[in-house]
Design an enzyme around this catalytic site. Structure first.
Site, PDB file in Angstrom:
ATOM      1  N   GLU A  86       0.804  -1.269   0.015  1.00 15.38           N
ATOM      2  CA  GLU A  86      -0.230   0.135   0.024  1.00 15.38           C
ATOM      3  C   GLU A  86       0.923   1.128   0.161  1.00 15.38           C
ATOM      4  O   GLU A  86       0.385   2.311  -0.766  1.00 15.38           O
ATOM      5  CB  GLU A  86      -1.049  -0.050   1.293  1.00 15.38           C
ATOM      6  CG  GLU A  86      -2.229  -0.980   0.924  1.00 15.38           C
ATOM      7  CD  GLU A  86      -1.780  -2.285   1.221  1.00 15.38           C
ATOM      8  OE1 GLU A  86      -0.791  -2.941   1.579  1.00 15.38           O
ATOM      9  OE2 GLU A  86      -2.777  -3.238   1.163  1.00 15.38           O
TER      10      GLU A  86
ATOM     11  N   HIS B 241     -11.396  -6.332   8.786  1.00 11.53           N
ATOM     12  CA  HIS B 241     -12.034  -5.917   7.693  1.00 11.53           C
ATOM     13  C   HIS B 241     -13.466  -5.181   7.865  1.00 11.53           C
ATOM     14  O   HIS B 241     -14.372  -5.196   6.954  1.00 11.53           O
ATOM     15  CB  HIS B 241     -12.272  -7.232   6.921  1.00 11.53           C
ATOM     16  CG  HIS B 241     -11.383  -8.113   6.463  1.00 11.53           C
ATOM     17  ND1 HIS B 241     -10.407  -8.561   7.148  1.00 11.53           N
ATOM     18  CD2 HIS B 241     -11.070  -8.081   5.217  1.00 11.53           C
ATOM     19  CE1 HIS B 241      -9.503  -9.228   6.616  1.00 11.53           C
ATOM     20  NE2 HIS B 241      -9.636  -8.806   5.266  1.00 11.53           N
TER      21      HIS B 241
END
Ligand SMILES: Cc1ncc(C[n+]2csc(CCOP(=O)(O)OP(=O)(O)O)c2C)c(N)n1
Length: 667
Positions: A407, A474
């Site tokens: 990322e 998540h």
């Protein structure tokens, strides 16, 4: 100003392929940063300039690398690379003004030392965090590759900096994408006080190239001719055959990390050994011995440079101190952007949130033929939520790019692409994973426009939210991590139509936009969405219901919870869907609260430090007299989000919504 007293050279020079003029040109380039530094050390002791990171002893690397590049090729230096700035011929008074925080510098006094970039000179300076430079270079190089310019990008790191994850990620991405980047590591023995032996255990940093499938070379960083020759040969080759190369320059840091910190931890023998290898003294002696540089000529050259330094210093000292108004500062946080507002008209399609986003991305790709989307598994696989399904067949792999799992590097690259005026959209697979790219969001994307007027034309797609039993990693609604950072825009639509129009705006807006998409709404919510292209301005909330008894302020999933709750009650309510959190439509909130006197702010995220808290504070400040009851905030519990259904249910804000409403109405 000293005259060289070296009688013979420790460094062996090979000048076979150089004319005398070229040799002398390199000499002039090499001594300039040394002479500036000698002056700076005096000024530092006199308290006339702030912090200084000395590059004395390492000049041959900055100068040699920079001289080997074309002026149009981007170079990304670090804190010790004064020679890069002087070799690019930046007028010295501008550098001096930069170091004094003055207007003729590059940051309007907003950032110090070498922390600036300038597209005029194709230099992108560092942020303090060192490693992000490497990923930014990848983005610029990718831009060059896509624009078919045949240009190389060179980026610097110290030996200490190679321990950062950014280094690993950047080299890996560059190798996987065959990017034309020269990774230049200056191994000067120490990272602050930590010797290289405590930084890594491989023998040479160049050895790491093997692991990334990348060619690498060791170069004597104190030998200007070796640096220049090697780099010149390699950049010629990279321009023809784009690929990254890792270079390790062996050198030594002759002064403290910064001037104040000293060099006590370095042995005298080591200092002596490297003093004999001084890149400037040796080269001078070589030119003298070869009869290329007479004593008279040496004096002339130095006198001219010292004169230039003194003249430009005077200019910088004569420049008034920087000052500005609050308004000036605030206006420079975001790049000005006039949205071409296109209202939704014409036929509609009944589609889901994920379809609306896909639709808008597709329009973006059509409208901007260089827009690039990057993310994990977004190409052939179509993304884990299938928002980009089929795009790669239509727009190709150059524009729909699968990324390695890194990322940080990809967000850094998106900033680099922005420097090349290419828009990017980065899909975070789950918004939770933005933590692995947090630094470039907060420190590069958010601050670069304010620091040196460099836009970050990037949209970060953030699939977020709970209610799907996915546990602590998540399910987060992490918008508040970003609403608190000036320079970022934060969007959080609740409906497909809004998602489409707001995404269109996000793509047009040259500022960095975090676009939150609630996963639980992706496939569960349908709406008639305008088929044609349209935009929705940021900073305009939607008033979904109107009434006099109470105001509910919410966004994202909160809007649906509120609508559900209101279905079961006969209540006269203003229901405000914020749609964008930064900018925030405070006027709509205040107008409503002044009318109703009661307000409940509902968010999915846990309460403390969230946007609801700030809205509550704003209401207290601006509508205190009109309030009939304390401001009520409702949010998630102050725990991580649990996995099991029953636990998650109790975590979520809607579990507490009914009671909170009752309490507020009963007050
Ligand atoms: C992420 C981060 N951690 C720590 C620091 C503090 N810091 C600044 S420079 C430096 C040493 C860097 O060493 P190296 O990369 O070898 O470069 P050198 O200073 O030797 O040129 C450290 C630890 C920082 N700037 N950024």
């Amino acid at each position: 100003m000293s005259i060289s007293n070296y009688s013979s050279t420790v460094i062996k020079y090979n000048s076979k392929n150089f004319t005398n003029e070229e040799l002398l040109n390199l000499y002039k380039r090499l001594i300039k940063p040394r002479l500036i530094e000698e002056k700076m050390l005096i000024l530092l002791r006199q308290g006339k300039i702030s912090k200084w990171f000395s590059g004395i002893g390492q000049e041959a690397i900055s100068v040699g690398v920079c001289a080997a590049l074309d002026e149009e090729e981007y170079i990304l230096p670090m804190h010790r690379n004064l020679g890069v700035f002087t070799t690019r011929d930046i007028p010295l008074y501008r550098l001096f003004s930069q170091w004094q925080g003055k207007m003729n510098g590059f940051t309007k006094g907003r950032d110090r030392s070498f922390h600036f970039g300038t597209n005029e000179f194709n230099i992108v300076g560092m942020i303090s965090h060192l490693g992000p430079q490497l990923g930014v270079a990848n983005g610029i190089a990718l831009g060059e590759l896509l624009q078919k310019t045949n240009k190389v990008t060179a980026v610097f790191s110290g030996d200490g900096g190679t321990s950062e994850g950014d280094f690993h990620e950047a080299l890996n991405v560059a190798a996987v994408w065959s990017l034309p980047v020269l990774f230049c590591v200056e191994n000067n023995g120490y990272g602050l006080s930590t010797p290289s032996s405590e930084q890594f255990v491989c023998k040479h940093i160049a050895d790491k190239g093997i692991g990334y499938g990348m060619d690498s070379y060791i170069i004597d960083g104190n030998n200007i001719l070796e640096v220049y020759s090697m780099v010149s040969t390699l950049v010629r080759s990279i321009r023809k055959n784009p690929r990254p190369i890792l270079l390790e320059f062996k050198t030594f840091r002759m002064r403290g990390h910064e001037e104040a910190s000293g060099t006590k931890y370095v042995s005298k023998e080591l200092m002596k050994h490297w003093a004999l290898k001084d890149p400037v003294e040796n080269y001078q002696a070589f030119l003298r011995e070869e009869g290329i540089l007479s004593e008279k000529h040496e004096v002339e050259i130095k006198t001219a440079i010292v004169h230039e330094i003194n003249t430009h210093l005077k200019m910088a000292f004569n420049e008034p101190s920087v000052d500005s108004t609050e308004m000036d500062e605030l206006e420079d946080v975001y790049q000005k952007f006039e949205l071409n507002e296109i209202k939704p008209t014409g036929p509609t399609n009944n589609i889901r949130l994920v379809d609306a986003i896909r639709n808008s991305l597709h329009e973006g790709l059509q409208r901007h033929d260089d827009l690039v989307i990057m993310g994990q598994d977004i190409a052939e696989y179509g993304g884990v939520f299938k928002a980009t399904e089929g795009f790669v067949d239509e727009f190709g792999k150059d524009r729909i790019r699968n990324t390695p799992i890194c990322e940080s590097s990809i967000i850094e690259s998106s900033f680099g692409m922005s420097i090349k005026n290419i828009k990017t959209i980065v899909e975070l697979q789950f918004s939770d994973f933005v933590t692995s790219g947090f630094n470039p969001v907060i420190n590069l994307l958010a601050k670069s426009f304010y620091r040196w007027a460099q836009q970050s034309d990037v949209v970060l797609r953030m699939p977020c939210g709970a209610g799907i039993e996915a546990g602590p990693f998540h399910s987060q609604s992490n918008e508040a991590w970003f609403t608190k950072t000036p320079g970022l825009k934060v969007v959080f639509p609740a409906f497909p139509q809004d998602a489409k129009g707001l995404m269109a705006t996000a793509i047009e807006d040259p500022n960095p936009v975090l676009f939150f998409e609630h996963k639980a709404l992706y496939r569960s919510y349908y709406q008639d969405v305008t088929s044609a292209y349209f935009t929705i301005p940021f900073g305009k909330a939607a008033l979904l219901k109107q009434g006099n008894g109470l105001t509910i302020v919410t966004y994202g999933m909160g809007v649906h919870w509120a609508l559900e709750e209101l279905e079961n009650r006969e209540l006269s309510v203003d229901l405000i869907d914020l749609r964008t959190l930064q900018p925030l439509d405070t006027e709509t909130i205040y107008t409503s609260v002044r009318k109703t006197g009661r307000v409940l702010i509902l968010q999915e995220d846990s309460i403390f430090g969230g946007i609801a808290s700030d809205i509550s504070a704003l209401i207290s400040e601006h509508c205190f007299k009109e309030l009939d009851a304390p401001v009520k905030r409702v949010g998630g519990m102050e725990t991580p989000i649990p996995f099991a259904k029953n636990l998650e249910k109790k975590y979520l804000a809607n579990f507490r919504l009914k009671k909170a409403l009752d309490d507020l109405l009963a007050y």
